[in-house]
Design a protein around this motif. Structure first.
Motif, PDB file in Angstrom:
ATOM      1  N   ALA A 302       0.780  -1.269   0.027  1.00 19.03           N
ATOM      2  CA  ALA A 302      -0.036  -0.006  -0.073  1.00 19.03           C
ATOM      3  C   ALA A 302       0.823   1.021  -0.095  1.00 19.03           C
ATOM      4  CB  ALA A 302      -0.876   0.299   1.251  1.00 19.03           C
ATOM      5  N   VAL A 303       1.961   1.206   0.478  1.00 17.38           N
ATOM      6  CA  VAL A 303       2.994   2.470   0.671  1.00 17.38           C
ATOM      7  C   VAL A 303       3.495   2.613  -0.963  1.00 17.38           C
ATOM      8  CG1 VAL A 303       5.046   3.046   1.397  1.00 17.38           C
ATOM      9  CG2 VAL A 303       3.792   2.042   3.012  1.00 17.38           C
ATOM     10  N   LYS A 304       3.871   1.556  -1.476  1.00 18.81           N
ATOM     11  CA  LYS A 304       4.276   1.764  -2.710  1.00 18.81           C
ATOM     12  C   LYS A 304       3.278   2.073  -3.879  1.00 18.81           C
ATOM     13  CE  LYS A 304       8.606  -1.035  -3.466  1.00 18.81           C
ATOM     14  NZ  LYS A 304       9.221  -2.039  -4.100  1.00 18.81           N
ATOM     15  N   ASP A 305       2.114   1.279  -3.885  1.00 25.28           N
ATOM     16  CA  ASP A 305       1.029   1.712  -4.594  1.00 25.28           C
ATOM     17  C   ASP A 305      -0.337   1.975  -3.691  1.00 25.28           C
ATOM     18  OD1 ASP A 305      -0.950   1.473  -6.451  1.00 25.28           O
ATOM     19  OD2 ASP A 305      -0.184  -0.443  -7.628  1.00 25.28           O
ATOM     20  N   ARG A 306      -0.780   3.317  -4.079  1.00 19.97           N
ATOM     21  CA  ARG A 306      -1.993   3.526  -3.187  1.00 19.97           C
ATOM     22  C   ARG A 306      -3.364   2.940  -3.835  1.00 19.97           C
ATOM     23  NH1 ARG A 306      -1.287   7.987   0.046  1.00 19.97           N
ATOM     24  NH2 ARG A 306      -3.290   7.308   0.553  1.00 19.97           N
ATOM     25  N   SER A 307      -3.236   2.207  -4.778  1.00 15.84           N
ATOM     26  CA  SER A 307      -4.343   1.424  -5.200  1.00 15.84           C
ATOM     27  C   SER A 307      -4.866   0.293  -4.281  1.00 15.84           C
ATOM     28  CB  SER A 307      -4.281   1.017  -6.644  1.00 15.84           C
ATOM     29  OG  SER A 307      -3.283   0.085  -6.841  1.00 15.84           O
TER      30      SER A 307
END
Length: 337
Positions: A302-307
């Motif tokens: 979630a930190v890397k990819d907010r989707s």
């Protein structure tokens, strides 16, 4: 954030849970553990040396060096520490419970939205392979019974048993029931510390589901069990043994029909019937994965990819905290005489 770059992680709190988080962060391919922070410099140093990172005594010293942080400190410090990182837009995974009260929890959720920053809550039991297996069944519970008892832990003495260990089952039950709470009744007593050491709560949801939860930190042995009744199936699972059984409705319709036929005959010897032999019982299909690892993988994703979202979001952590507060309020209202 660069998809190929490692996430610089740190752990605040070098106690038991902090040590677990540090170990997992040091093993994850997407993580570079850069520091351990603790107000006890010697404890921070020992843990940092073990995993090859730096030791700090103040969170301010790592703000420019980290991309994500786990807060594994006493519950009463969660809000204060979360503020430090969220104001710098640094994602945090906060050990359960989210905060010491629903009011403080709301402040953390509000800050997460204000600074548009990921906040996860360390309800690691949600990542227990048994719970993950239950979720895959996609059933609609009508009654849930959870029991979580253990000997006195000599930790988390700043909170009672509801926020210490019952909060795990509260979070799981809220995710399974998927409905608003209509009513909460509870009784609890404090034997050792003054705060409640034993508690039983009954939660009624708007969709008709009922949950009965018992938590104790004064038991002679550790047990973590849950039973779920639904129209689709009956489940009985053991979190500690990572095992469970499922009795589904559809495969057992022939059993019901056979019983009807025998009743019509009128002279059947029921004492000769072994009930388990009649049923179609399945073993719950459970993966052998470490809950904290699954939790941290979801957080870093979630930190890397907010989707993506964490396994347990700040909003879900707040929902569990609000339910726990309702239980504690009901305990206070309960009249013994």
């Amino acid at each position: 954030m660069d998809e190929t770059a490692k996430i610089r992680t740190a752990v605040v709190g070098a106690g038991k849970m902090g040590a677990i988080h540090a170990k997992v962060y040091s093993q994850l391919p997407d993580s570079e553990l850069v520091g351990v922070v603790d107000t006890n410099p010697e404890r921070a140093k020992q843990l940092a040396e073990k995993y090859g990172c730096a030791a700090y005594a103040d969170c301010a010293d790592i703000l420019d060096n980290v991309d994500a942080v786990t807060i594994a400190t006493p519950t009463v410090t969660h809000l204060q520490l979360a503020k430090v990182f969220l104001r710098h837009r640094i994602p945090v995974l906060i050990e359960k419970p989210l905060a010491a009260s629903a009011r403080e929890g709301r402040k953390i959720v509000s800050m997460a939205r204000r600074f548009d920053t990921v906040v996860a809550v360390g309800h690691s039991e949600r990542c227990n392979p048994v719970v993950q297996a239950m979720k895959r069944l996609n059933i609609e519970p009508k009654f849930i019974e959870a029991q979580r008892v253990s000997p006195y832990p000599f930790r988390s003495t700043d909170i009672g048993v509801v926020l210490d260990i019952m909060i795990h089952d509260i979070d799981i039950i809220l995710s399974l029931a998927a409905s608003k709470i209509r009513r909460v009744d509870a009784v609890g007593v404090g034997v050792i510390e003054g705060a409640e050491d034993i508690c039983n709560a009954r939660i009624a949801f708007d969709n008709g589901c009922i949950a009965n939860i018992t938590a104790s930190r004064l038991a002679l042995k550790t047990e973590r069990r849950v039973r779920v009744f639904s129209r689709q199936a009956y489940l009985s699972v053991d979190y500690l043994k990572k095992s469970g059984i499922v009795i589904k409705t559809a495969p057992n319709t022939n059993v019901v029909e056979w019983i009807k036929q025998q009743r019509e005959k009128g002279d059947f010897d029921w004492t000769s019937v072994n009930w388990p032999d009649l049923l179609h019982i399945e073993q719950l299909q459970i993966d052998d994965k470490e809950p904290v690892r699954l939790q941290q993988e979801a957080f870093l994703r979630a930190v890397k990819d907010r989707s993506f979202t964490p396994e347990v979001s700040a909003e879900e952590g707040l929902a569990a905290l609000r339910c726990a507060q309702k239980i504690l309020d009901a305990v206070k209202r309960h009249k013994w005489d």
